[in-house]
Design a protein around this motif. Sequence first.
Motif, PDB file in Angstrom:
ATOM      1  N   GLY A   1       2.359   1.708  10.325  1.00 36.55           N
ATOM      2  CA  GLY A   1       3.667   1.074  10.422  1.00 36.55           C
ATOM      3  C   GLY A   1       4.604   1.475   9.313  1.00 36.55           C
ATOM      4  O   GLY A   1       5.769   1.060   9.296  1.00 36.55           O
ATOM      5  N   GLN A   2       4.112   2.307   8.378  1.00 35.73           N
ATOM      6  CA  GLN A   2       4.960   2.760   7.283  1.00 35.73           C
ATOM      7  C   GLN A   2       6.119   3.583   7.861  1.00 35.73           C
ATOM      8  O   GLN A   2       5.932   4.425   8.729  1.00 35.73           O
TER       9      GLN A   2
ATOM     10  N   MET B   1       8.715   2.206   9.436  1.00 32.05           N
ATOM     11  CA  MET B   1       9.453   1.449  10.452  1.00 32.05           C
ATOM     12  C   MET B   1      10.566   0.638   9.773  1.00 32.05           C
ATOM     13  O   MET B   1      10.579  -0.592   9.758  1.00 32.05           O
ATOM     14  N   ASP B   2      11.488   1.350   9.166  1.00 31.23           N
ATOM     15  CA  ASP B   2      12.560   0.700   8.414  1.00 31.23           C
ATOM     16  C   ASP B   2      13.504  -0.041   9.358  1.00 31.23           C
ATOM     17  O   ASP B   2      13.721   0.354  10.499  1.00 31.23           O
ATOM     18  N   GLY B   3      14.075  -1.104   8.859  1.00 35.32           N
ATOM     19  CA  GLY B   3      15.062  -1.844   9.630  1.00 35.32           C
ATOM     20  C   GLY B   3      14.501  -2.977  10.450  1.00 35.32           C
ATOM     21  O   GLY B   3      15.263  -3.793  10.975  1.00 35.32           O
ATOM     22  N   LEU B   4      13.172  -3.050  10.573  1.00 34.61           N
ATOM     23  CA  LEU B   4      12.558  -4.142  11.323  1.00 34.61           C
ATOM     24  C   LEU B   4      12.400  -5.372  10.439  1.00 34.61           C
ATOM     25  O   LEU B   4      12.165  -5.258   9.235  1.00 34.61           O
ATOM     26  N   THR B   5      12.541  -6.535  11.023  1.00 37.35           N
ATOM     27  CA  THR B   5      12.197  -7.760  10.300  1.00 37.35           C
ATOM     28  C   THR B   5      10.690  -7.862  10.227  1.00 37.35           C
ATOM     29  O   THR B   5       9.961  -7.201  10.992  1.00 37.35           O
ATOM     30  N   PRO B   6      10.152  -8.699   9.324  1.00 36.48           N
ATOM     31  CA  PRO B   6       8.698  -8.881   9.286  1.00 36.48           C
ATOM     32  C   PRO B   6       8.127  -9.311  10.631  1.00 36.48           C
ATOM     33  O   PRO B   6       7.038  -8.863  11.019  1.00 36.48           O
ATOM     34  N   GLN B   7       8.842 -10.158  11.345  1.00 34.70           N
ATOM     35  CA  GLN B   7       8.352 -10.620  12.647  1.00 34.70           C
ATOM     36  C   GLN B   7       8.341  -9.474  13.663  1.00 34.70           C
ATOM     37  O   GLN B   7       7.389  -9.344  14.448  1.00 34.70           O
ATOM     38  N   GLU B   8       9.366  -8.637  13.620  1.00 38.25           N
ATOM     39  CA  GLU B   8       9.415  -7.492  14.530  1.00 38.25           C
ATOM     40  C   GLU B   8       8.324  -6.483  14.195  1.00 38.25           C
ATOM     41  O   GLU B   8       7.681  -5.916  15.093  1.00 38.25           O
ATOM     42  N   LEU B   9       8.094  -6.250  12.903  1.00 34.06           N
ATOM     43  CA  LEU B   9       7.044  -5.321  12.503  1.00 34.06           C
ATOM     44  C   LEU B   9       5.676  -5.826  12.939  1.00 34.06           C
ATOM     45  O   LEU B   9       4.843  -5.058  13.444  1.00 34.06           O
ATOM     46  N   GLU B  10       5.447  -7.125  12.775  1.00 32.23           N
ATOM     47  CA  GLU B  10       4.169  -7.689  13.200  1.00 32.23           C
ATOM     48  C   GLU B  10       3.955  -7.498  14.691  1.00 32.23           C
ATOM     49  O   GLU B  10       2.855  -7.132  15.133  1.00 32.23           O
ATOM     50  N   ALA B  11       5.003  -7.709  15.469  1.00 31.00           N
ATOM     51  CA  ALA B  11       4.898  -7.539  16.918  1.00 31.00           C
ATOM     52  C   ALA B  11       4.597  -6.087  17.279  1.00 31.00           C
ATOM     53  O   ALA B  11       3.792  -5.815  18.183  1.00 31.00           O
TER      54      ALA B  11
ATOM     55  N   PRO C   1       0.827  -1.213   0.000  1.00 29.28           N
ATOM     56  CA  PRO C   1       0.000   0.000   0.000  1.00 29.28           C
ATOM     57  C   PRO C   1       0.860   1.262   0.000  1.00 29.28           C
ATOM     58  O   PRO C   1       1.972   1.285   0.551  1.00 29.28           O
ATOM     59  N   SER C   2       0.339   2.314  -0.615  1.00 25.10           N
ATOM     60  CA  SER C   2       1.067   3.584  -0.592  1.00 25.10           C
ATOM     61  C   SER C   2       0.992   4.233   0.780  1.00 25.10           C
ATOM     62  O   SER C   2       1.871   5.018   1.156  1.00 25.10           O
TER      63      SER C   2
END
Length: 372
Positions: A74-75, A77-87, A69-70
């Motif tokens: 959470g847009q 949040m650079d540097g996080l892994t997918p698992q970290e972003l989900e958390a 999505p544009s």
Amino acid sequence: MRTEICERLGIEFPLFAFTHCRDVAAAVSNAGGLGVLGAVGFSAEELEVELAWLDAHVHGVYGVDLVIPSKYEGQGMDGLTPQELEAELAQLVPQGHRDFAEKLLTEHGVPQLPDGEHHSELLGWTATTAAPQLAAILRHPKAKLVANALGTPPPDVVAQVQDSGRLIGALCGSVKHALNHKAAGLDFVVCQGTEGGGHCGEVSSLVLWPQVVDAVGEVPVLAAGGIANGRQVAAALAMGAQGAWTGSLWLTVEEANVPPAQMRTYLDATSHDTVRSRSWTGKPCRMLRNEWTDAWERADTPDPLPMPLQMMVALDGVKRGHRYPEAAKDVNFNPVGQVVGLLNRVERSAEVVARLVEEYVAACDRLGKLNG
């Protein structure tokens, strides 16, 4: 019927089939069109398996559709892994929304998933989670086209795809979005009217298609939103489109991975039975109206959350609905366009491609006679 984009992709017909089922994608590509597999819902590892299967079963080429999505929560949040972003995002989901979704499913007798069947709540839907999916795509030479379903892809994604010799495009529901795609240097634009299934805008196909064709000039436009027969394909090409992008049409084919109960829901529906709702994904999405969509619209219930938070609430319902479609028939996720009113019989995918071509030729012949 052969257009410039057919030449660039090496396909026979400008017929593009968006589907979440690899069997459908392969069947359409092998029949002369281009099957486009929807990647959202697959982990990178699962997508690798799907693409390897397509490599083995597709004679020519196929495409893959990402969802970046544009704008989304959470847009940045650079540097996080997918698992970290989900958390991180999970902390933004109010417990009341989760409780309301569970209450709906429980009241309708939809069983829980089996113990131990873990699933991520964030498959696709962000740039972070799409990055491993893109890496998987770029490992498969037959995946010659990449489309982004929601907004203009990030510049680094565009560069990676084009540098690999593939075409990249994106869907749009307005002239503004189409011009953003053109400015980003995309190879094609999928122009979807509000009739279309899934995420859509507010302008009808018949009005939107020629506006976008005129606006983007030399950029190839694929017309989407309400196409299920060759007459509609002819209309799209007559307005300047270089092809037809279809999605709902492939929900009722023989190869579709759609449970029988859900298939019957589609076959029995009319064009009046759809609604644009944010209740599953957080963005306006056209689907069959049912007790789930109605419940989230009431004044005394929670408002749907922004993307991807609402899908983090609703994904359990998607999984349970797919596993237990009979129990979930009144609260299932049924994304489909208004063209569902034309989908009243089951056909094989190759037969659909052949029918579209035959109907297109007949429509052109009819116009030719009118023109003397």
